[in-house]
Enzyme design. Structure first.
Site, PDB file in Angstrom:
ATOM      1  N   ASP A   1      -0.440   0.004  -4.297  1.00  0.00           N
ATOM      2  CA  ASP A   1      -2.059   0.561  -4.393  1.00  0.00           C
ATOM      3  C   ASP A   1      -2.203   1.661  -3.558  1.00  0.00           C
ATOM      4  O   ASP A   1      -1.924   1.576  -2.461  1.00  0.00           O
ATOM      5  CB  ASP A   1      -2.698  -0.891  -3.764  1.00  0.00           C
TER       6      ASP A   1
ATOM      7  N   HIS B   1      -9.956  -8.289  -8.290  1.00  0.00           N
ATOM      8  CA  HIS B   1      -9.936  -7.446  -7.002  1.00  0.00           C
ATOM      9  C   HIS B   1     -10.589  -8.565  -5.859  1.00  0.00           C
ATOM     10  O   HIS B   1     -11.520  -9.254  -6.116  1.00  0.00           O
ATOM     11  CB  HIS B   1     -10.604  -6.374  -6.748  1.00  0.00           C
TER      12      HIS B   1
ATOM     13  N   ASP C   1     -14.659  -6.807  -9.654  1.00  0.00           N
ATOM     14  CA  ASP C   1     -15.012  -7.772  -8.313  1.00  0.00           C
ATOM     15  C   ASP C   1     -16.401  -8.049  -8.294  1.00  0.00           C
ATOM     16  O   ASP C   1     -17.238  -7.227  -8.242  1.00  0.00           O
ATOM     17  CB  ASP C   1     -14.714  -6.615  -7.202  1.00  0.00           C
TER      18      ASP C   1
ATOM     19  N   GLU D   1     -11.829  -1.714  -8.597  1.00  0.00           N
ATOM     20  CA  GLU D   1     -12.488  -2.454  -7.296  1.00  0.00           C
ATOM     21  C   GLU D   1     -13.716  -1.425  -6.830  1.00  0.00           C
ATOM     22  O   GLU D   1     -14.542  -1.960  -6.236  1.00  0.00           O
ATOM     23  CB  GLU D   1     -11.636  -2.637  -6.253  1.00  0.00           C
TER      24      GLU D   1
ATOM     25  N   LYS E   1       0.842  -1.252  -0.053  1.00  0.00           N
ATOM     26  CA  LYS E   1       0.196  -0.152  -0.119  1.00  0.00           C
ATOM     27  C   LYS E   1       1.071   1.309  -0.008  1.00  0.00           C
ATOM     28  O   LYS E   1       1.963   1.176   0.618  1.00  0.00           O
ATOM     29  CB  LYS E   1      -0.828  -0.032   1.169  1.00  0.00           C
TER      30      LYS E   1
ATOM     31  N   GLU F   1      -2.164   0.967  -8.380  1.00  0.00           N
ATOM     32  CA  GLU F   1      -3.485   0.588  -8.387  1.00  0.00           C
ATOM     33  C   GLU F   1      -4.371   1.795  -7.640  1.00  0.00           C
ATOM     34  O   GLU F   1      -3.744   2.248  -6.638  1.00  0.00           O
ATOM     35  CB  GLU F   1      -3.587  -0.801  -7.403  1.00  0.00           C
TER      36      GLU F   1
HETATM   37 MG    MG Z   1      -6.836  -2.325  -3.999  1.00  0.00          MG
END
Ligand code: MG
Length: 339
Positions: free
Chosen positions: A170, A272, A245, A222, A142, A196
């Site tokens: 992400d 996702h 997703d 997502e 992340k 992402e």
């Molecule tokens: Mg994500």
């Protein structure tokens, strides 16, 4: 997780679920929508007619004004997945086989569970090393704190895992375009697999600008609810990796449309893991556009056939259905009435 169980006169039951990770009141609102808006439309229908039922639920005039995305879509997602689960069980096939798979012999997993933003640097690096030792050939970390901190952590992780492992980042839509551009300038040297959700989820133009300005591929999906939202990203060339997703869109039926569209644009799909990959592992074995699948093992113990990874690749499911059947213990422990 908010779920739906659909019982049939043949004795088979189908299970599907969605979720907000947010508990009350969102989950109760979704449960109410399933029980009061959608469930009555299913009574007396043939559950195998998933396309017909998808349109019946999605084009329900009673919901048109109050939500073409959000609660109504999440509710629809749980039901659509339960219908696919039933269809596969009635055919006595795992879902991937019902969908025409296998499209591939192996589904490569990447590990997200080692990369949370809250982890101190040392734990992040240790987790990344451990994942690689376990056989993962891809990880994701992340970003979205400060550019300086996140670039430092990215470099530490890259140094720890070496050049062969794919390393994605992400941002969960936290940054603006200027911050993303600064980050990308510093991150390009680390061979980032994808960035992402760099920007806010509905900002198609911003993603297109970023995609043109950096060598790092852009990934997202997502937070998108409809095939129309994905179509806009495709047409604006604002996306390189497509991440639908089944728990966020109107279930598997709508995700399959997105996967087909991505395939026609020659864009790879990396679903996702809002479903914690219980359903998506079937999708990934079945659909030619799916190249890699996210692994987060939070709730796998709740299912009769958990999504498992061996040496970096997902195990191919063999039980009939969509992988959504809960164990008796999980059902008893976590089941709650609709308020
Ligand atoms: Mg994500």
């Amino acid at each position: 997780m908010v779920g739906a169980r659909i019982d049939t006169d043949s004795g088979l039951s189908g299970h599907g679920f969605t979720g907000t990770h947010a508990h009350l009141p969102g989950d109760q609102l979704i449960a109410r929508c399933i029980a009061t808006c959608h469930a009555p439309l299913l009574l007396g229908e043939d559950p195998r007619e998933v396309q017909k039922l998808w349109h019946k639920l999605a084009r329900n005039p009673a919901l048109q004004w109050i939500g073409r995305a959000g609660i109504t879509t999440l509710s629809h997602a749980a039901i659509d997945v339960a219908l696919w689960d039933l269809k596969a069980k009635a055919a006595q096939l795992p879902l991937w086989q019902l969908l025409g798979g296998p499209a591939r012999e192996q589904v490569r997993a990447y590990n997200t569970d080692i990369g949370w933003l809250s982890l101190p640097d040392e734990q992040l690096v240790q987790g990344a090393r451990r994942a690689v030792d376990e056989g993962f050939t891809g990880i994701k970390i992340k970003v979205g704190s400060t550019v300086e901190r996140d670039l430092r952590r990215l470099a530490l992780v890259r140094a720890a895992i070496g050049p062969e492992v794919t390393l994605a980042v992400d941002g969960n839509g936290k940054w603006d375009l200027a911050t993303c551009l600064r980050f990308c300038r510093g991150a390009e040297a680390q061979d980032v697999y994808w960035f992402e959700e760099p920007l806010w989820h509905d900002d198609v133009k911003g993603h297109a600008q970023l995609a043109r300005a950096t060598r790092i591929p852009v990934a997202l999906g997502e937070q998108l609810y409809t095939q129309d939202a994905f179509a806009e990203y495709f047409h604006q060339q604002a996306i390189h990796w497509v991440q639908p997703d089944v728990t966020r869109m109107g279930g598997l039926t709508e995700v399959l449309r997105v996967c087909d569209a991505a395939n026609s644009w020659r864009l790879p799909v990396a679903p996702h893991a809002g479903d914690m990959s219980q359903v998506h592992v079937h999708l990934a074995f079945a659909h030619p556009a799916c190249q890699v699948l996210e692994y987060i093992p939070w709730i796998k113990d709740c299912f009769t056939e958990p999504a498992e990874v061996d040496a970096g690749f997902f195990r191919r499911p063999h039980q009939p259905g969509a992988g959504t059947t809960p164990t008796a213990q999980a059902w008893e422990r976590f089941r709650q009435p609709v308020a």
